[in-house]
Design a protein around this motif. Structure first.
Motif, PDB file in Angstrom:
ATOM      1  N   MET A  11      31.607  32.116  42.376  1.00 42.30           N
ATOM      2  CA  MET A  11      32.471  32.167  41.212  1.00 42.30           C
ATOM      3  C   MET A  11      33.143  33.534  41.194  1.00 42.30           C
ATOM      4  SD  MET A  11      30.051  30.260  38.408  1.00 42.30           S
ATOM      5  CE  MET A  11      28.506  31.029  38.871  1.00 42.30           C
ATOM      6  N   GLU A  62      30.144  39.494  47.923  1.00 44.08           N
ATOM      7  CA  GLU A  62      29.684  38.316  47.180  1.00 44.08           C
ATOM      8  C   GLU A  62      29.766  37.068  48.070  1.00 44.08           C
ATOM      9  OE1 GLU A  62      28.564  37.462  44.112  1.00 44.08           O
ATOM     10  OE2 GLU A  62      28.472  39.497  43.341  1.00 44.08           O
ATOM     11  N   LEU A 105      27.613  28.265  45.815  1.00 42.55           N
ATOM     12  CA  LEU A 105      28.589  28.322  44.734  1.00 42.55           C
ATOM     13  C   LEU A 105      29.066  29.765  44.626  1.00 42.55           C
ATOM     14  CD1 LEU A 105      29.855  27.017  42.121  1.00 42.55           C
ATOM     15  CD2 LEU A 105      27.813  27.783  40.934  1.00 42.55           C
ATOM     16  N   ARG A 119      32.244  35.966  38.395  1.00 47.21           N
ATOM     17  CA  ARG A 119      30.872  36.394  38.119  1.00 47.21           C
ATOM     18  C   ARG A 119      30.209  36.888  39.386  1.00 47.21           C
ATOM     19  NH1 ARG A 119      29.486  30.868  35.062  1.00 47.21           N
ATOM     20  NH2 ARG A 119      31.003  31.083  33.396  1.00 47.21           N
ATOM     21  N   ASN A 120      29.277  37.807  39.200  1.00 50.33           N
ATOM     22  CA  ASN A 120      28.636  38.408  40.360  1.00 50.33           C
ATOM     23  C   ASN A 120      27.160  38.108  40.419  1.00 50.33           C
ATOM     24  OD1 ASN A 120      30.697  40.658  39.090  1.00 50.33           O
ATOM     25  ND2 ASN A 120      30.984  40.157  41.220  1.00 50.33           N
ATOM     26  N   GLN A 121      26.687  37.920  41.647  1.00 52.09           N
ATOM     27  CA  GLN A 121      25.247  37.770  41.794  1.00 52.09           C
ATOM     28  C   GLN A 121      24.607  38.971  42.473  1.00 52.09           C
ATOM     29  OE1 GLN A 121      23.513  35.010  44.489  1.00 52.09           O
ATOM     30  NE2 GLN A 121      25.412  34.610  45.598  1.00 52.09           N
TER      31      GLN A 121
END
Lengths: 324, 261
Positions: A106, A169, A104, A109-111
């Motif tokens: 997005m 990302e 996933l 938004r950041n991971q």
């Protein structure tokens, strides 16, 4: 064609219960005691399937239910009713084998971890996904190569530009080489060059691994470049599911004719709707059925230097869809 | 095995993260030494007026202080920052990334943040504890040490579960930092033996905020005060709390995903 679809959604619905209160202090205090709630139907009755290796554009205005659907597909939200199957799994059970094969992304938004080098964030995902070292190194090198990340790996995320961060990302989300990609606005806020870069990459990944991609984007260029098929939802309902070309045919009864004339400021209003007239270049909109006649008349009546017939821009078509 | 390798990876990232702001090491060192200094100063003042406090000698309270610093260090090393991160992730929606990973989500969120310089508190705690024991002439037996480790583990499990439950509340109420601040001040009460407090407070510190099991009970093990009753309660309670907090966490997740509605 007897392949099993990668994604199957049947009569999917999602209703949120949201707290509701009037504005003002009094209402706020009252809501501490009695909580009024309201049902919001984010997704009502959606059905579609996606075959392995397909890239499908998932379109709709803000609040249409795209993200809600993607969240149900990736196991984050529990459907209110209906059936979902992704790679044969029921997403909401969050089966480990299922999660190992999806990803996933997005755009908003950041991971990645802010303060440490990108490469170390990658390592974290390697550990989480339990990737064997050679396999991991191989995939990482491939991604680094495709997205041109070599110089970014040693940099902490906070020192990257938005576009660079997004490239990282995307790479981080693909280290485990997922079969199904859910991409929610992966190019949002990026400049045109970077958008194209990410877009080309997604197409390349899809070809290389025959991965299935469900993509939402507000940029029609993304959709046109990547998706042969689009699914359009509006107010939680399916409006259209089919080829991009068919969408244009079905929803746009018009064609655009651009003519370059040898004379200045000709009045072409009796041939069709004049959209723009700049010097001797005039753009007309005509009903699709009359395209041939109008073209013929134009060529016969006027000193035409150049003439092109085109479908209206996809943005216009989409707008048309939502206004119906 | 895989869990261990993941814990190691998160620790490594914790170290990398903190190295980005190296000044933190000195700030932490200073802060730890200061709080140790005040604590010992406090002890010195109290014991200049009396020989024992609720039946505890000065040296036993010093051992208790060691345990207090050690357990506090562990909480602030990983539990507290990870739980704070959970609340942040819920608010920002980034928890979605954790939930789409093929690992146990509770495990991932519990180790997500490591504030590595907090190990200073852990080492200082051990040093204080050893000093106290040496002062007493190392008069403890092997069983005492085993029991100490046992109740330290059960105490740790109880405290962890308690934190997890507090943080899980965030699925229903988005802003709960204040509750955590209350916990922090309650924890401070653990630097003295629970026995010296009035009844009602003792109850609160034992069952509502289980500081007693995390600090007083392990310290009791070292000074030979540990009763069989305490050991049994510690073990039973830790198992119950671990199971209950896991259930509560799952419940919270269901609420988050709208499965409970």
């Amino acid at each position: 064609m007897a392949t099993t679809p990668d994604i199957t959604i049947q009569n999917l619905r999602k209703t949120y219960v949201v707290p509701e209160r009037d504005t003002g202090l009094g209402a706020a205090i009252k809501s501490l005691i009695v909580r009024k709630t309201r049902d919001v139907e984010a997704v009502k009755d959606i059905t579609f399937t996606v075959e392995p290796g397909e890239v499908v554009g998932f379109l709709g205005p803000n609040g249409a239910g795209k993200t809600t659907t993607l969240k149900m597909l990736s196991g984050l939200l529990h459907p209110t009713s209906g059936d979902i199957s992704v790679l044969g799994y029921t997403p909401f059970n969050r089966n480990k084998e299922f999660l190992q094969q999806i990803t996933l992304v997005m755009g908003q938004r950041n991971q990645l971890i802010w303060d440490i080098p990108v490469g170390d964030s990658f390592e974290r995902n390697r550990a989480i996904y339990r990737l064997p070292t050679d396999e991991y190194n191989h995939t990482r090198d491939e991604l680094v190569d495709l997205l041109d990340l070599a110089e970014l790996l040693p940099k902490p995320v906070r020192n990257l530009s938005l576009g660079e961060r997004m490239k990282c990302e995307v790479a981080a989300a693909l280290l485990h080489r997922p079969q199904v990609l859910f991409l929610d606005e992966p190019t949002i806020g990026l400049d045109v060059t970077m958008q194209r870069r990410i877009r080309t990459f997604i197409g390349e990944y899809n070809k290389r691994y025959n991965a299935t991609v469900l993509l939402t984007s507000h940029y029609m260029a993304d959709v046109e470049a990547l998706c042969k098929r689009v699914i359009i939802i509006h107010h939680g309902q399916l409006l259209f599911d089919g080829a991009l070309t068919e969408l244009v045919n079905r929803f746009s009864p018009h064609k655009t004719i651009v003519v370059d004339l040898d004379i200045e400021q000709a009045d072409l209003s009796n041939y069709g709707d004049v959209i723009t007239a700049e010097g001797n270049r005039i753009t007309l909109r005509v009903p699709k059925s009359e395209t041939a006649t109008v073209t013929g008349r134009l060529l016969a009546d006027l000193p035409v230097i150049d003439l092109t017939v085109a479908d209206p821009p996809i943005e216009e078509v989409i707008e048309q869809v939502f206004s119906t | 095995m895989h869990h261990l390798s993941l814990i190691w990876t998160f620790f490594r990232i914790g170290i990398l993260n903190e190295l980005a702001y190296r000044i933190n090491f000195y700030v932490q060192l200073l802060q730890s030494l200061l709080s140790l200094g005040t604590a010992i100063g406090g002890l010195a003042i109290v014991f200049s007026h009396t020989d024992s406090l609720g039946g505890w000698q000065a040296v036993d309270i010093l051992a208790l202080l060691g345990v207090f610093m050690f357990v506090g260090g562990i909480i602030r090393l990983v539990i507290q920052p990870s739980m704070a991160q959970l609340m942040e992730d819920v608010r920002q929606g980034t928890l979605d990334f954790t939930l789409t990973k093929p690992r146990d989500a509770q495990f991932l969120i519990s180790i997500s943040q490591v504030r590595i310089w907090r190990v200073i508190d852990i080492f200082l705690g051990i040093a204080v504890l050893l000093t106290a024991l040496i002062y007493r002439g190392l008069d403890i037996g092997f069983t005492d040490v085993l029991l100490f480790v046992l109740v330290l583990f059960t105490g740790g499990a109880i405290i962890y579960s308690f934190w997890l439950m507090l943080a899980t509340l965030t699925f229903w109420f988005l802003r709960i930092e204040n509750i955590l601040v209350i916990f922090q001040s309650m924890y401070e009460a653990g630097r003295w033996p629970i026995g010296i407090y009035p009844h009602w407070l003792r109850f609160v510190l034992t069952f509502l905020v289980p500081v007693a099991f995390a600090i007083t009970v392990p310290a009791e093990a070292l000074s030979g005060r540990l009763t069989t009753e305490s050991i049994v309660i510690s073990i039973v309670l830790s198992i119950f709390m671990l199971a209950f907090s896991r259930w509560f966490w799952k419940r919270g997740l269901k609420n988050y995903s709208g499965a409970s509605a």
